[in-house]
Every structure is written in structure tokens, then in C-alpha cells.
Write an enzyme that holds these catalytic residues in place. Sequence first.
Site, mmCIF file in Angstrom:
data_model
loop_
_atom_site.group_PDB
_atom_site.id
_atom_site.type_symbol
_atom_site.label_atom_id
_atom_site.label_comp_id
_atom_site.label_asym_id
_atom_site.label_seq_id
_atom_site.Cartn_x
_atom_site.Cartn_y
_atom_site.Cartn_z
ATOM 1 N N ASP A 34 19.403 4.094 19.711
ATOM 2 C CA ASP A 34 18.671 4.798 18.957
ATOM 3 C C ASP A 34 17.717 4.262 18.192
ATOM 4 O O ASP A 34 16.873 4.581 17.250
ATOM 5 C CB ASP A 34 19.533 5.533 17.879
ATOM 6 C CG ASP A 34 20.339 4.570 17.134
ATOM 7 O OD1 ASP A 34 20.192 3.410 17.266
ATOM 8 O OD2 ASP A 34 21.176 5.119 16.238
ATOM 9 N N GLY A 35 17.607 2.903 18.401
ATOM 10 C CA GLY A 35 16.498 1.759 17.724
ATOM 11 C C GLY A 35 17.164 1.153 16.505
ATOM 12 O O GLY A 35 16.578 0.402 15.967
ATOM 13 N N GLU A 36 18.215 1.551 16.311
ATOM 14 C CA GLU A 36 18.977 0.686 15.329
ATOM 15 C C GLU A 36 19.262 -0.635 15.561
ATOM 16 O O GLU A 36 19.328 -0.955 16.714
ATOM 17 C CB GLU A 36 20.441 1.281 14.574
ATOM 18 C CG GLU A 36 20.100 2.654 13.941
ATOM 19 C CD GLU A 36 21.612 3.250 13.093
ATOM 20 O OE1 GLU A 36 22.323 2.732 13.453
ATOM 21 O OE2 GLU A 36 20.973 4.333 12.784
ATOM 22 N N ARG A 92 1.063 -7.286 -1.274
ATOM 23 C CA ARG A 92 -0.258 -6.799 -1.975
ATOM 24 C C ARG A 92 -0.185 -5.556 -2.624
ATOM 25 O O ARG A 92 -0.970 -5.302 -3.264
ATOM 26 C CB ARG A 92 -1.308 -6.688 -0.700
ATOM 27 C CG ARG A 92 -1.658 -7.628 -0.143
ATOM 28 C CD ARG A 92 -2.931 -7.430 0.947
ATOM 29 N NE ARG A 92 -2.088 -7.182 2.409
ATOM 30 C CZ ARG A 92 -2.784 -6.845 3.288
ATOM 31 N NH1 ARG A 92 -3.963 -6.892 3.350
ATOM 32 N NH2 ARG A 92 -2.056 -6.629 4.423
ATOM 33 N N LYS A 187 -17.647 -9.405 -3.002
ATOM 34 C CA LYS A 187 -17.271 -8.305 -2.026
ATOM 35 C C LYS A 187 -16.775 -7.202 -2.986
ATOM 36 O O LYS A 187 -16.391 -7.318 -4.066
ATOM 37 C CB LYS A 187 -15.885 -8.852 -1.352
ATOM 38 C CG LYS A 187 -15.287 -7.707 -0.666
ATOM 39 C CD LYS A 187 -13.887 -8.418 0.033
ATOM 40 C CE LYS A 187 -12.586 -8.036 -0.576
ATOM 41 N NZ LYS A 187 -11.594 -8.395 0.251
ATOM 42 N N GLY A 220 -12.097 -6.719 8.158
ATOM 43 C CA GLY A 220 -13.269 -6.313 7.472
ATOM 44 C C GLY A 220 -13.903 -7.259 6.653
ATOM 45 O O GLY A 220 -15.101 -7.351 6.520
ATOM 46 N N THR A 221 -13.062 -7.765 5.688
ATOM 47 C CA THR A 221 -13.552 -8.860 4.878
ATOM 48 C C THR A 221 -14.413 -9.774 5.384
ATOM 49 O O THR A 221 -15.625 -10.405 4.853
ATOM 50 C CB THR A 221 -12.353 -9.275 3.743
ATOM 51 O OG1 THR A 221 -11.745 -8.195 3.255
ATOM 52 C CG2 THR A 221 -12.945 -10.446 2.899
HETATM 53 C C1 R5P Z 1 -7.852 -9.571 -0.442
HETATM 54 O O1 R5P Z 1 -7.858 -9.719 -1.538
HETATM 55 C C2 R5P Z 1 -7.412 -10.508 0.467
HETATM 56 O O2 R5P Z 1 -7.569 -11.882 -0.015
HETATM 57 C C3 R5P Z 1 -7.864 -10.334 2.045
HETATM 58 O O3 R5P Z 1 -9.257 -10.593 1.689
HETATM 59 C C4 R5P Z 1 -7.700 -9.044 2.409
HETATM 60 O O4 R5P Z 1 -6.473 -8.789 2.287
HETATM 61 C C5 R5P Z 1 -8.349 -9.149 3.787
HETATM 62 O O5 R5P Z 1 -7.999 -7.724 4.330
HETATM 63 P P1 R5P Z 1 -9.117 -7.287 5.552
HETATM 64 O O6 R5P Z 1 -9.157 -8.354 6.518
HETATM 65 O O7 R5P Z 1 -8.441 -5.831 5.742
HETATM 66 O O8 R5P Z 1 -10.561 -7.147 4.826
#
Ligand code: R5P
Length: 287
Positions: A34-36, A92, A187, A220-221
Site C-alpha cells: 500500500d506504499g507504507e 522555506r 529580483k 526561474g531565479t
Molecule cells: C530564494 O530566496 C532562494 O534563495 C532561491 O533564490 C530560490 O529558492 C530559488 O527558487 P527558484 O529556483 O524556484 O527560482
Amino acid sequence: MIVFGGNASSELAAEVSSLLGCELGESTVKRFPDGELYVKIDTPVNGEDIVVIQSTAPPQNENLAELLFMMDALKDLGADITAVVPYYGYGRQDKAFKDGEAVTSRTIAKHIQMSASRVLTVNPHKEHVLDYFDVPAQSLDASPLIGGYFKKMDLDNPLVVAPDAGSIGLARQVAGIVGCECGNCEKKRLGPGKVITSAEKLNLDGDDVIIVDDIIDSGGTIVEAVKALKGKGAGSVYVACIHPVLTNNAHERILGVAEDLIATNTIKTPYSRISVAPVIFEGLKDL
Ligand code: R5P
């Protein structure tokens, strides 16, 4: 002392045990239909100091459950446990950004300390998550290892850049070891994985830029930062991070714009070329 590794950090645990010159414990982790999870400690434990190394990286719920089950089983065997969580998943969400939100980094701390007498983690996203522990909790800094990697590369005209103001401390540490200047991009986050970045304050003239962040998740960052830096005259751009979460093929998007992607092995990926075993060894050797 015996070092046990969970499945997310098994090679790292083997490296740390060999640096410490101590036994690497064996355990069985299986899955029920069952995945446990089923967890059993196979190495006899008779009151030794025990280190359990397990990152709570994706799949975080599974890796976290494995860590908690291993520690609970070890505690039943009379162990005094140090939990080493190289990547602290859920870190986070370090506060309630909106009313009613779960402070997940605190919830995780409460559960880990049910079995662990002390906790080590590597470059948590926010240092204050350590305050959520009632047992001694310490962060280890892997940035000198990243600095050492780039120092060996001996780039012609290096400049370390943080993709946002939040990572400037990390960039400074790395730049100090590489022996060069550092700066940061600006950013603005529009939502998860959606950011706009500018490099207006940086004067670049073919510099070999090393972008350093603590976590790369969606990428993305970093992708936006690389584009901004190249638009301002950067030459080669190398991307480095401590924790390569790399969701949704982030690595492909990054390598589409940057020369290379280098990370530590707090999370196992093909880019995890820098081992954090030496900093974990330093954190454990005086226990
Ligand atoms: C943000 O404050 C962290 O230092 C990273 O820049 C962030 O968690 C990177 O997230 P993502 O790669 O999704 O942009």
C-alpha cells in the site's frame, strides 16, 4: 560512533563514516504494497552515539518519514542520536506569511527532536529555523567548498554574483575564497517560479561570472539572472548552488543559458560535484 544513512543520503553517509573512521550502519527500508514504509535497523546498537544522515529533499514526505522511522527505531535500541539533515526540506516556510498557514519548518523541527538529541544541517534557507529546535541545532557552511571549487578553476576575470539581495552573504563568502569582487542582481518575485531580475548596478566587461544561490528549485531565479547578466556584458556564466532541488528540468533551462551548473551533494543529482562530507565531518568530529 555509528553512522547510518537514509536513502536520500546513503553515499554521503558512507563518505562521512569513512572520514570519521567509524562503522557505517546497515538498515532495511522496504515498501508495503500500500506504499507504507517498513524500516529495520540491522546493525546491532548497544548504547553507541549514533549519527543519522538524511536529507529531506524531494520526495520530501517520504524521505522525512524514513528519517523519523529510522531515528525512532534507533532510540528504541537505546541510541543517543545526532540527526544530520543536509538539505532541510520545508525550510522555506519559515513563518506564517499569511494567517492560518502552517509553519512547516517548525513542525519538522518538532518531529525531528522527538528522537534526536542534536541536529546539524547545511546552509538552511533561513538560519532562524534552528530556533525552532529545543535541542542544540547548528548550521554548517558549505560555501567555502564552492569557493574552493572555483578557485581551482582559475578563471581569468572572475566575479561572484548573487541572483538577489538575499544571497549576497553566500556570494561574499564564495568571493572571499575565490579572491575576487562580488555583487548582486535585483529580483522581484511575481509567484512560484516567476521572477523578474535586473543587473543594472553591475558593470560587466566580459567577466567570468559565478552566480551563487543557496537553493535552485524551479530555476526561474537563476535563468533570469543569467539572462540579465549576459545582457549587461558578462562573458562566461557559471551557476552554483548548495541545494540543487531542480524541479521540472530546471537543469536543462539553466544549461540552455549558462556554461555549467555545479552543486553540492546535499541533494543527489548529476550536478552534485562538491561533497559536503568534510563540513559534516568537522561538525561531528568533536561530539
Ligand atoms: C530564494 O530566496 C532562494 O534563495 C532561491 O533564490 C530560490 O529558492 C530559488 O527558487 P527558484 O529556483 O524556484 O527560482
